[in-house]
Each structure stands twice: as C-alpha cells, then as structure tokens.
Design an enzyme around this catalytic site. Sequence first.
Site, PDB file in Angstrom:
ATOM      1  N   GLU A 140      -1.640  47.995 -46.672  1.00  0.00           N
ATOM      2  CA  GLU A 140      -0.558  46.988 -47.483  1.00  0.00           C
ATOM      3  C   GLU A 140       0.598  47.722 -48.410  1.00  0.00           C
ATOM      4  OE1 GLU A 140      -3.081  44.725 -49.576  1.00  0.00           O
ATOM      5  OE2 GLU A 140      -2.986  45.562 -51.228  1.00  0.00           O
TER       6      GLU A 140
ATOM      7  N   GLU B 246      -7.815  40.338 -54.540  1.00  0.00           N
ATOM      8  CA  GLU B 246      -9.044  40.086 -54.087  1.00  0.00           C
ATOM      9  C   GLU B 246      -9.803  39.003 -55.095  1.00  0.00           C
ATOM     10  OE1 GLU B 246     -12.147  43.161 -54.333  1.00  0.00           O
ATOM     11  OE2 GLU B 246     -11.561  44.015 -56.253  1.00  0.00           O
TER      12      GLU B 246
END
Length: 497
Positions: free
Chosen positions: A205, A293
């Site tokens: 990412e 997350e």
Amino acid sequence: MNTTMVLPKVLVANRGEIAARIIRTLNRMGIQSVAVHHALDRSAPYVRMANEAFELHGASPIGAYLDIDQLVGVCRQSGAEGVHPGYGFLSENEAFARELVRSGLVWIGPHAEAIAAMGDKIAAKHFAHQHGVTVVPGEHEIIPNTDAAIAVGCRIGFPIMLKASAGGGGRGVRIVRSAGEMAIAFASAVAEAKSAFGDGRVYAEKFIERPRHIEIQVAGDKHGNVIHLGERECSIQRRNQKILEEAPSPAINNSTRNAMGEQATALARAVGYDSVGTVEFIVDQAGQFYFIEMNTRLQVEHPVTEMVTGLDLVELQLRVAAGEQLPLSQDDVRFHGAAIELRLCAEDADNGFVPSAGRVLRFDPPEGEGVRLDSGIESGMTVSPSFDSLLAKLIVHAETRQAAIELLRSATSDLCLLGFPTNLGYLRRLVRHEDFAAGKTHTAFIDDHAAALARPVISAEERDAILAAAALADHELLRSMSETPAPLTEIGAWSNA
Ligand code: ADP
C-alpha cells in the site's frame, strides 16, 4: 453498573503485567481468579494475586501458554467458566475461541468470526472499504513475486510499504522508495513474514510519510450495541512498535475525532462486534485518516482510555461476554483530562535495544495522585529472557496534557529499577523532549530524534563519581555490588538521565 455476575470463576490465560491487571479487576468484582503459569513464572506476582494457580508444561515456556488442550483442562480442573486471554498469546486465536465455546466455556473476547474477519489484514481492508471506512490507498492483493511488486509500486506510486497479510508487531514490513530497492525488500519481507507467522504472503500500500498513529477504542455487546471510547495516539514507535501512548491525541479536533469514531463503530457494527476492540488508523500530515487494521482484543495501551473515561475495560469485557448489555450509550461517554502511558521494557536501550534479563535487585514504583503502574515485576524476582520484554506500564492522568507531562517527568525520575539494563533512561529522555511536549509527534519521531534521545556520553571519572555517590547513599545497593557488578552500569543512566 449492576453487580450480578454471571461468571463466578475466570481463568486468565496470560502472564506478567496483563495477567496481574486482569486479576485485579476479577478480585474487585468478587470473581474467583485462576492463574496459569510456566515453571519460570512460579513466583511471579500475578500468580500470588489469583485465588488459584496451576502450572502449565510445554516444550518451550511460550509453548506452555499457547497449549489450548492444557488450558481447557485447567478450566475443567478448577471449575472456571470463562477465559480471559489478555493480549498476545491466544488473544486473537479464533481456534481457541471456538474450542472454548465448543467446550461450554465463555470466551471473554469477540465471537470467532469477528476475529477471523479482522485477522487477515487484506480481507479486513476490503471489508472495511465496503463498509465506508477510508483505507490506505493500495491494491491490497497478494503479490506473487518481485516483478509484480514493482508493477504494483509503479501503479500506486513510490514510496510503498510491503506488509505481511498475517501481520502483527511490525514484522514483515518494508518501506520501498524505488523499483531498484524492490528485489531485496520483497525477499526480506517474505522471509520475515514466513518466520514470524508461518505465512509469507505480502501485499503493498502507499507509504504515508510521517503519519500519526491514532486508534479508536470500541466496545460492543451481544445485543447489537456498539460505542466508541475516543482515541489514543500511539505515534511514538520504534520499528513500528509503540513506546508511548496518550489520550486524547494532541493533534485532532472534534470533527476528526467524531468522523474517526463513526467509521470505527461502523466497522465494529458490520462485524457484529461484541467485546472491546481497537480500530487503528494512520493520519497524514494534512489530517486525512486511513484505516490500517482492527485488533480484536484488549490492547496494551488500554489504561489511557480507562483513565480519561473512568471505565474499567476488563469489567466491560467480562460483562458483555456474560451477555449483559453495555452499561452506557455513546451519549453517556465522558472524557476527562489527559493520560499518557510509557512501556518499561527489559531492553538495553543503549545497546540497540537488545533484550535483557536478570534479577530485579530493586524496583521502587512511583506513587502519588494520578500515577498508575501496571506491573508484572517486583524486587527480588528474576526476569526470564524467554518472554516478551514488557515489564510494566507507567500511566499518568492529569487535568491537561501539560500537567500529565510534568507528572510523567517526575514519576519517571522517582521510578527506580536496578538489576539489568532497561529502557528507563531512554524513556526519561523521551518525556523530556521538547517536540514531544509540543505534541509534534509522528511515527518517525524516534528515528528523527535518535541523537537527542541517545544516552549522554559521560567520562569514566564522572561515572565512577556517580557510582561512588550512589553506593554511599544506598547500603542495600552497596551490598549487592559485591554480588553482581554488571547491573551497576545502569546507575550511570539512572543518575544522569
Ligand atoms: P502490524 O500489523 O505489523 O502491527 P500495522 O498495519 O498495524 O502493522 O502498522 C504498524 C505501524 O506501521 C503503524 O502504527 C504505522 O506506524 C506504520 N504503518 C502502517 N502502515 C503504514 C503506511 N501505509 N504508511 C506509513 N506507515 C505505516
């Protein structure tokens, strides 16, 4: 809160400071507590705090704490109805959660499907995106080889971050600034992920430069209620591992706070979240936040949230696990003052933070209003190198961030830990750093200020003078000098920081 407790006896499947912290709440609530320990932990304080204790056996000390069959066996033997996993170890292990439920026991954590849905980082990002959560730009697909990784880098634009799909603790993570760096970075990310998680799959990412790490504490119950308890800023990290955490963040305003809280609760609601958990974001320098997350457990840094909300998160976990409704709605959540936590670790901060271990010759915790110490150690005990390096957490709470920093500075000066090298001297320097005081924190803070945070160099004469003065002032220490010369190297940092 009502005090009817559906769980009369709870086993704590953990050790050290977090086992002690959980047992403290069990004792306060009148719930019988069962500790488990490997032989190395036989005389640890948390074992004595519990009503009952059982020894675990295993091929390795850590293996003993991860042995699901033995833990279920101890529940049977002791009559414990519920299991609190703490953090680490089996806390995010869906197989353990399922096994307990199958055995008719209560898992004090979220349901196994929620753990599974958030445990795979790639799947979690897709899921979050589908539910309106802003995720870090990237493709979030498994990358098969270096060429494919270069192609992904070119598409999303360098720098990128390679991350392990099974990730955790910053392992398997590599920053890649150009295509030329990819071959080495990709191979080492895969190798590290394989050795840490037994799963070498990585994805990529966009690498956000100097972000802040800001996370939202959420809580849900089995009746569909979900609330958030505000944020914690955990930007001060070493190699992606948190060292200092605080609430509230000095960097966000109410509208960002509310927007993050809404996204976090939307995600928790979407997975039917029924325990306490944390939705982690990074925030770029322009103030845009991105989901990274969700941790489906109690976090190491949960005490700062407890200090500013006045809630006991372990009690909340126990109550919702037993089927009770959350005792408060979003509108009932109140924040008061500022709290900061430091992680005291058995790491030699002056020697590349290598793990240390040994006998605790002396441990004097700081005391006073607004000072909390969640500790797993005491004077005289031996700290084994077989476990995680976290020894204790020092938490302070005051009316304002500035007052909390003052309190933290004096509490770190008062705290004394002798016996082996730790990061205490380093933490003292950290909390005295002016950029920290000014709230200018980001995840590269430790690297950017490495020189200022390093131990000041002192001459041999200065060191000897300090040692002599300290030894004269402390007879107990003087006695220990003849037995153990090595720990005295710590005195330089202790008196000098
Ligand atoms: P892990 O699961 O290994 O702990 P996380 O995704 O939680 O990894 O990230 C850990 C830390 O790594 C974050 O707190 C942040 O400091 C850094 N980080 C993660 N993703 C990015 C990113 N895309 N850009 C910059 N830093 C990141």
